[in-house]
Design an enzyme around this catalytic site. Sequence first.
Site, short mmCIF file in Angstrom:
data_model
loop_
_atom_site.label_atom_id
_atom_site.label_comp_id
_atom_site.label_asym_id
_atom_site.label_seq_id
_atom_site.Cartn_x
_atom_site.Cartn_y
_atom_site.Cartn_z
N HIS A 181 0.84 -1.21 0.00
CA HIS A 181 0.00 0.00 0.00
C HIS A 181 0.87 1.25 0.00
O HIS A 181 0.62 2.19 -0.76
CB HIS A 181 -0.86 0.06 1.27
CG HIS A 181 -1.91 -1.00 1.41
ND1 HIS A 181 -2.08 -1.72 2.57
CD2 HIS A 181 -2.84 -1.45 0.54
CE1 HIS A 181 -3.10 -2.56 2.42
NE2 HIS A 181 -3.56 -2.44 1.18
N LYS A 239 -17.17 -6.19 8.64
CA LYS A 239 -15.98 -6.99 8.94
C LYS A 239 -15.41 -6.63 10.29
O LYS A 239 -15.16 -5.46 10.56
CB LYS A 239 -14.90 -6.71 7.87
CG LYS A 239 -14.77 -7.83 6.86
CD LYS A 239 -13.45 -7.85 6.13
CE LYS A 239 -13.08 -6.70 5.29
NZ LYS A 239 -12.02 -6.86 4.34
N ARG A 288 -2.19 -6.24 -8.13
CA ARG A 288 -1.09 -7.16 -7.82
C ARG A 288 -0.97 -8.29 -8.83
O ARG A 288 0.10 -8.74 -9.15
CB ARG A 288 -1.27 -7.76 -6.43
CG ARG A 288 -1.04 -6.80 -5.30
CD ARG A 288 -1.54 -7.36 -4.00
NE ARG A 288 -2.97 -7.65 -4.11
CZ ARG A 288 -3.74 -8.01 -3.09
NH1 ARG A 288 -3.23 -8.15 -1.91
NH2 ARG A 288 -5.03 -8.24 -3.28
N SER A 315 -3.04 -7.48 3.35
CA SER A 315 -3.29 -7.23 4.78
C SER A 315 -3.69 -8.51 5.48
O SER A 315 -3.29 -8.77 6.62
CB SER A 315 -4.41 -6.20 4.96
OG SER A 315 -4.02 -4.96 4.44
O1 PNS Z 1 -8.94 -2.73 0.55
P1 PNS Z 1 -10.23 -3.17 -0.07
O2 PNS Z 1 -11.06 -3.90 0.93
O3 PNS Z 1 -10.02 -3.91 -1.37
O4 PNS Z 1 -11.02 -1.82 -0.45
C1 PNS Z 1 -12.30 -1.90 -1.00
C2 PNS Z 1 -12.94 -0.49 -1.13
C3 PNS Z 1 -12.89 0.25 0.20
C4 PNS Z 1 -12.19 0.31 -2.17
C5 PNS Z 1 -14.39 -0.72 -1.59
O5 PNS Z 1 -14.98 -1.71 -0.79
C6 PNS Z 1 -15.27 0.53 -1.52
O6 PNS Z 1 -15.06 1.48 -2.24
N1 PNS Z 1 -16.27 0.49 -0.63
C7 PNS Z 1 -17.22 1.57 -0.41
C8 PNS Z 1 -18.60 1.20 -0.92
C9 PNS Z 1 -18.80 1.60 -2.38
O7 PNS Z 1 -18.58 2.73 -2.77
N2 PNS Z 1 -19.25 0.64 -3.21
C10 PNS Z 1 -19.53 0.88 -4.62
C11 PNS Z 1 -18.44 0.35 -5.51
S1 PNS Z 1 -18.68 -1.37 -5.77
#
Ligand code: PNS
Length: 159
Positions: free
Chosen positions: A17, A41, A90, A128
């Site tokens: 990150h 979570k 990745r 993570s």
């Molecule tokens: O580190 P991660 O868990 O891959 O991050 C995921 C993240 C935070 C980028 C994604 O879950 C997110 O944007 N969540 C907020 C909800 C949202 O906007 N959803 C619409 C897009 S599918």
Amino acid sequence: MRRVVYPGSFDPITNGHLDIIKRSSEVFDEVTVGVLVNVDKKGLFDIEERVELIRKVVKPYKNVKVDSFDGLLIDFMKAKDIKVIVKGLRAFSDFEYEFQMALMNNKLDSSIETVFMMTNAKYSYLSSSSVRQVAKFGGCIKGLVPDEIISMILEKAKK
Ligand code: PNS
């Protein structure tokens, strides 16, 4: 000003990150790390702790800010006047999920663009969740996360 958001759960932030944050800070004028308050979570660190750990390790990058959000990413972006999302890729296995999210965000707000940065090869295996596991069972996490947060992760994982 070219602003970008780097969103994620960051539980905890890894060197992978941090590499994306550093490289984004060289490409964009301002990078906001958006830490998702993930209500479903139960993670290792709570949201305040995750934000604090990230703030500690991004100190050298003067154009990087850290903030938390809940709800939709596009609403957070609207509030911050940000139009671009940066995500790290990745492996092929990340692609489908990221592709879906990028298209969904663009469907929700057509002014939003997502740009992808290839991970540094040396961190392509890193996540993570694997750091959480290694820490939980007493493995060595040196080189996986920034040195200054190792003790905090090990302490938390022990509990
Ligand atoms: O580190 P991660 O868990 O891959 O991050 C995921 C993240 C935070 C980028 C994604 O879950 C997110 O944007 N969540 C907020 C909800 C949202 O906007 N959803 C619409 C897009 S599918």
